[in-house]
Design a protein around this motif. Structure first.
Motif, PDB file in Angstrom:
ATOM      1  N   TYR A 169       0.831  -1.204   0.000  1.00 35.17           N
ATOM      2  CA  TYR A 169       0.000   0.000   0.000  1.00 35.17           C
ATOM      3  C   TYR A 169       0.868   1.256   0.000  1.00 35.17           C
ATOM      4  N   LYS A 170       1.916   1.253   0.853  1.00 38.68           N
ATOM      5  CA  LYS A 170       2.801   2.429   0.904  1.00 38.68           C
ATOM      6  C   LYS A 170       3.539   2.615  -0.420  1.00 38.68           C
ATOM      7  N   GLN A 171       3.963   1.498  -1.025  1.00 34.38           N
ATOM      8  CA  GLN A 171       4.642   1.615  -2.321  1.00 34.38           C
ATOM      9  C   GLN A 171       3.708   2.204  -3.367  1.00 34.38           C
ATOM     10  N   ARG A 172       2.432   1.751  -3.357  1.00 38.45           N
ATOM     11  CA  ARG A 172       1.485   2.312  -4.332  1.00 38.45           C
ATOM     12  C   ARG A 172       1.242   3.783  -4.082  1.00 38.45           C
ATOM     13  N   GLN A 173       1.087   4.147  -2.783  1.00 39.46           N
ATOM     14  CA  GLN A 173       0.862   5.559  -2.478  1.00 39.46           C
ATOM     15  C   GLN A 173       2.113   6.387  -2.787  1.00 39.46           C
ATOM     16  N   ASP A 174       3.293   5.833  -2.412  1.00 35.48           N
ATOM     17  CA  ASP A 174       4.531   6.561  -2.716  1.00 35.48           C
ATOM     18  C   ASP A 174       4.695   6.740  -4.211  1.00 35.48           C
ATOM     19  N   ALA A 175       4.379   5.671  -4.979  1.00 35.82           N
ATOM     20  CA  ALA A 175       4.504   5.777  -6.435  1.00 35.82           C
ATOM     21  C   ALA A 175       3.558   6.838  -6.976  1.00 35.82           C
ATOM     22  N   MET A 176       2.327   6.902  -6.430  1.00 39.26           N
ATOM     23  CA  MET A 176       1.371   7.905  -6.892  1.00 39.26           C
ATOM     24  C   MET A 176       1.872   9.312  -6.567  1.00 39.26           C
TER      25      MET A 176
ATOM     26  N   ALA B 257       8.951   9.800  -0.499  1.00 40.46           N
ATOM     27  CA  ALA B 257       7.645  10.211  -1.006  1.00 40.46           C
ATOM     28  C   ALA B 257       6.966  11.147  -0.005  1.00 40.46           C
ATOM     29  N   TRP B 258       6.065  11.964  -0.536  1.00 44.82           N
ATOM     30  CA  TRP B 258       5.378  12.957   0.303  1.00 44.82           C
ATOM     31  C   TRP B 258       4.513  12.282   1.358  1.00 44.82           C
ATOM     32  N   THR B 259       4.537  12.872   2.543  1.00 45.45           N
ATOM     33  CA  THR B 259       3.641  12.451   3.612  1.00 45.45           C
ATOM     34  C   THR B 259       3.049  13.699   4.247  1.00 45.45           C
ATOM     35  N   PRO B 260       1.874  13.601   4.841  1.00 42.53           N
ATOM     36  CA  PRO B 260       1.299  14.790   5.500  1.00 42.53           C
ATOM     37  C   PRO B 260       2.211  15.353   6.585  1.00 42.53           C
ATOM     38  N   GLU B 261       3.041  14.484   7.191  1.00 45.91           N
ATOM     39  CA  GLU B 261       3.928  14.962   8.266  1.00 45.91           C
ATOM     40  C   GLU B 261       5.079  15.797   7.735  1.00 45.91           C
TER      41      GLU B 261
END
Length: 749
Positions: A112-119, A481-485
């Motif tokens: 899931y993190k890889q998919r979100q990071d890729a996006m 990859a971007w994170t809200p933090e």
């Protein structure tokens, strides 16, 4: 083979029922009965028999109580043993299930993190491309404008190339018309070459003839020089002797001069001292004369005053005479002796003067012997002059004849050149056209250079933009990859097609930090050691550092197994608490120190660390029991003496020092090293609270002691040069004042 089924739950319940029945029988058996003779009858024997019967009846109850107790204990022990065995298997299965669940959920979270990071990465890449697109489009438009100009210049260059081809054709036709003249020119060039070669041969022949005559003269000159050789050698000998005489005379004069100057300097010092004293007396004399003049000018001078003055004068004359006799007269004699020394030195040089006169006579005689050879040399000189005159005359005659031949050939060259000049106007016209074409081509080249020059900033800017774009892409690839933090703007805000403000996919559940399961057999729980952030603490391979599995059945029996990996690769400790409350620890040493490659050791201890068993695994993979405390007749004593005890690097979680001998924490001051006898060293460390740590290192052993010199740890050096912890004071029980591991020797303190 028959199948055996054991119901340990039933054994557990049956044991407790037996114990309950035992307790009820125990209550009945504790009833007190007193058979007094007065209550039974007049016969005392009857009361005694009843009492004996009651005692026998109570004894049977006590024996039945013991039998029921042993039977209950046996059933309880067997049931718990079978339960512990099944619970151990269930614990392994539960640990595997928990690990499988954790890894599956972790894999889902990672995916899931890889998919979100890729996006988010795609969105950031799209934003980066969008930022660079306007500049790239602007540069592309400017490049297209330059390409149009370059195409126009190319058309002009093609037209100039066509003009050059036409000029080349006209020049080729003109050359064909001039071909006969060119052939005649080639013929004249050939004849010119032949003339030059013939003239060269004639000059060489003339030079050879004169060279033969010159060689004859040279031979006569060499013969004359050979005859003069003895005289020349005598001349050289006279010159050598003259040089030696001059050197000898020079050395003597220098020595005489040094002696004379040394004595003269010494006499001059004495003379200066004498003159100073004489000048002092002269000054006193002048003072007396001034005193006498004053007396003579004085009115009423008395004879006594004149007599007093005369006494002073007599004393001064006496002092001057004494100075002359004491110093002046001897000094005058020394000056006379110095003049005599100078005259004697001149006499010493008279033999050298005689030798010089002899050399002059020999030189005059040699000069007289050389006079006949001088006349012959003059005759040879006259012959040489005549040969040069003859050579000059014949050379001039040959040059005159060669100039006449060259003149005839030049006339033919001039006639041919006039015919060639008739083509000059046509060539001039073609040259003018060629010059104009070259000028046009030069202008075109300048325009091309200017175009290249105008294009260079665009090219550089394009390269810079490409480098910046590539650098930002590389930085973006390295950047997480971007994170809200992160506090940065959401990259999806400008990329609605990639997901809008956030991912639409529902995130998977977080990675569990424990595993629990309830079924008809009881409750199962798997727990992991957590770090300060509340996440599972893992080792360098990503595996949990510590796993605790607890199995509880419906009757309340509990089995707990804790597996903890140790710092060294492959080492671990498994702590098991059985249903009866006993605790055992199994230390796994995958690469034991002092054993061969491929061997492993397993140490079994109780909850307090007392050794129970030692197992050894050979390279072929078989485990064998090497020591068992219960089977060893002296098991208790051997265990107390350290037999079967795991090495300290397995049992000590936080050693005082690391493998390099430095304190494991940073609370110590900088080291202070001290050289000890036999090449040993001691390094002292001190905490802020004043406590000390002393590390003594020998070739093979390292001792770690406290401020009282009591040894706390003993390290051994391995064959590969690394160090490992062998003994620790935490493994031992201290009895009295003597430390378990001893103290540092006096010569190490």
């Amino acid at each position: 083979m028959a199948r055996i089924s054991v119901d340990y739950d039933l054994m557990y319940v049956l044991a407790r029922q037996i114990w309950h029945l035992r307790d009820e029988l125990d209550v009945s058996s504790q009833t007190k009965h007193n058979f007094a003779a007065g209550d039974i009858g007049p016969r005392r024997d009857t009361a005694e028999e009843l009492t004996n019967f009651y005692d026998a009846w109570q004894k049977s109850f006590r024996e039945a109580w013991q039998v029921m107790t042993d039977l209950g204990n046996l059933l309880d022990e067997i049931g718990k043993a079978f339960y512990d065995s099944d619970a151990s298997t269930a614990a392994n299965a539960a640990a595997m299930a928990a690990s499988y669940q954790r890894y599956n959920i972790k894999a889902e979270n990672d995916a899931y993190k890889q998919r979100q990071d890729a996006m988010y990465k795609r969105a950031e890449a799209a934003n980066l491309e969008r930022r660079h697109k306007p500049g790239q489009l602007y540069l592309e438009r400017q490049r297209q404008e330059l390409e149009k100009k370059r195409a126009a210049l190319q058309k002009e260059q093609d037209a100039q190339t066509k003009r050059q081809e036409d000029l080349n054709k006209q020049q080729e036709e003109l050359r064909k018309r001039q071909e006969p003249l060119r052939q005649r020119q080639d013929e004249l060039d050939r004849r010119q070459q032949e003339l030059w070669q013939r003239q060269k041969a004639e000059r060489e022949e003339q030079e050879e003839a004169f060279a033969a005559k010159q060689d004859a003269l040279n031979k006569e000159s060499e013969a004359l020089q050979k005859e003069q050789e003895p005289l020349r050698q005598r001349q050289d000998e006279l010159q050598r002797r003259q040089q030696e005489l001059w050197k000898e005379e020079s050395d003597r004069r220098h020595a005489q001069e040094a002696l004379y100057l040394a004595q003269q300097a010494a006499l001059q010092q004495q003379q200066d001292a004498y003159d100073a004293k004489s000048n002092a007396l002269t000054a006193k004399q002048e003072a007396l004369w001034r005193e006498r003049d004053a007396l003579m000018r004085k009115k009423g001078v008395t004879q006594g005053e004149l007599d007093a003055w005369q006494k002073k004068q007599d004393a001064l004359w006496a002092e001057q005479d004494a100075l002359w006799k004491r110093e002046g007269e001897p000094l005058q004699k020394k000056w006379d002796d110095l003049e005599k020394l100078q005259a004697d030195q001149e006499k010493e040089l008279e033999p050298l003067h005689a030798r010089q006169e002899a050399l002059d006579k020999e030189r005059a005689a040699l000069t007289k012997e050389q006079e006949p050879f001088g006349k012959r040399a003059e005759e040879l000189q006259h012959k040489q002059q005549d040969l040069w005159k003859e050579q000059d005359s014949e050379r001039k005659a040959l040059e005159g004849e060669q100039e006449k031949n060259q003149h005839d050939l030049n006339r033919e060259q001039d006639a041919l050149r006039k015919e060639q000049d008739a083509f000059a106007p046509e060539w001039d016209k073609l040259d003018e056209e060629q010059q104009e074409l070259w000028k046009d081509q030069a202008k075109t080249e300048e325009a091309q250079k200017q175009l290249d020059k105008d294009e260079e900033p665009l090219r550089q800017r394009a390269e810079e933009m490409q480098k910046d774009y590539a650098a930002e892409q590389e930085e973006l690839a390295k950047k997480p990859a971007w994170t809200p933090e992160s506090g940065e703007p959401n990259p999806l805000h400008m990329n609605r097609e990639l997901g809008g403000d956030g991912p639409s996919e529902t995130p998977p559940p977080p990675v569990p930090t424990s595993y629990e399961r309830d079924d008809e057999n009881g409750h199962t729980k798997v727990e992991y050691k957590l770090d300060a952030d509340g996440r599972i603490e893992v080792d360098k391979n990503g595996n949990p550092v510590e796993t605790t599995t607890t199995i509880t059945n419906k009757n309340g029996l509990t089995y707990t197994e804790t597996y903890r990996s140790l710092p060294r690769e492959g080492d671990s400790v498994t702590t098991t608490q059985r249903s009866d409350g006993t605790v055992t620890k199994v230390y796994m040493d995958s690469n034991p120190e002092g054993y061969g490659p491929g061997e492993s050791m397993r140490y079994v201890t109780d909850g307090q660390g007392a050794a129970l068993q030692t197992w050894r695994k050979t390279p072929d993979g078989e485990w064998t029991l090497t020591w068992d405390r219960d089977s060893d007749p002296a098991g208790e004593e051997n265990a107390a003496n350290g037999v079967g005890r795991p090495p300290a690097y397995l049992t000590v979680d936080k050693p005082l020092v690391d493998g390099a001998g430095r304190p494991a924490d940073d609370s110590f001051s900088p080291p202070m090293a001290t050289e000890l006898p036999d090449g040993n060293t001691r390094t002292d460390y001190m905490r802020l609270d004043g406590s000390e740590l002393r590390v003594v290192t020998t070739d093979t052993t390292r001792y770690v002691a406290d401020g009282n010199n009591e040894i706390q740890e003993i390290w051994y050096k391995n064959r590969n040069g690394t160090w490992y912890l062998k003994e620790s004071s935490t493994q031992h029980t201290r009895y009295g004042d003597e430390p378990p591991l001893g103290t540092l020797g006096e010569n190490w303190r």
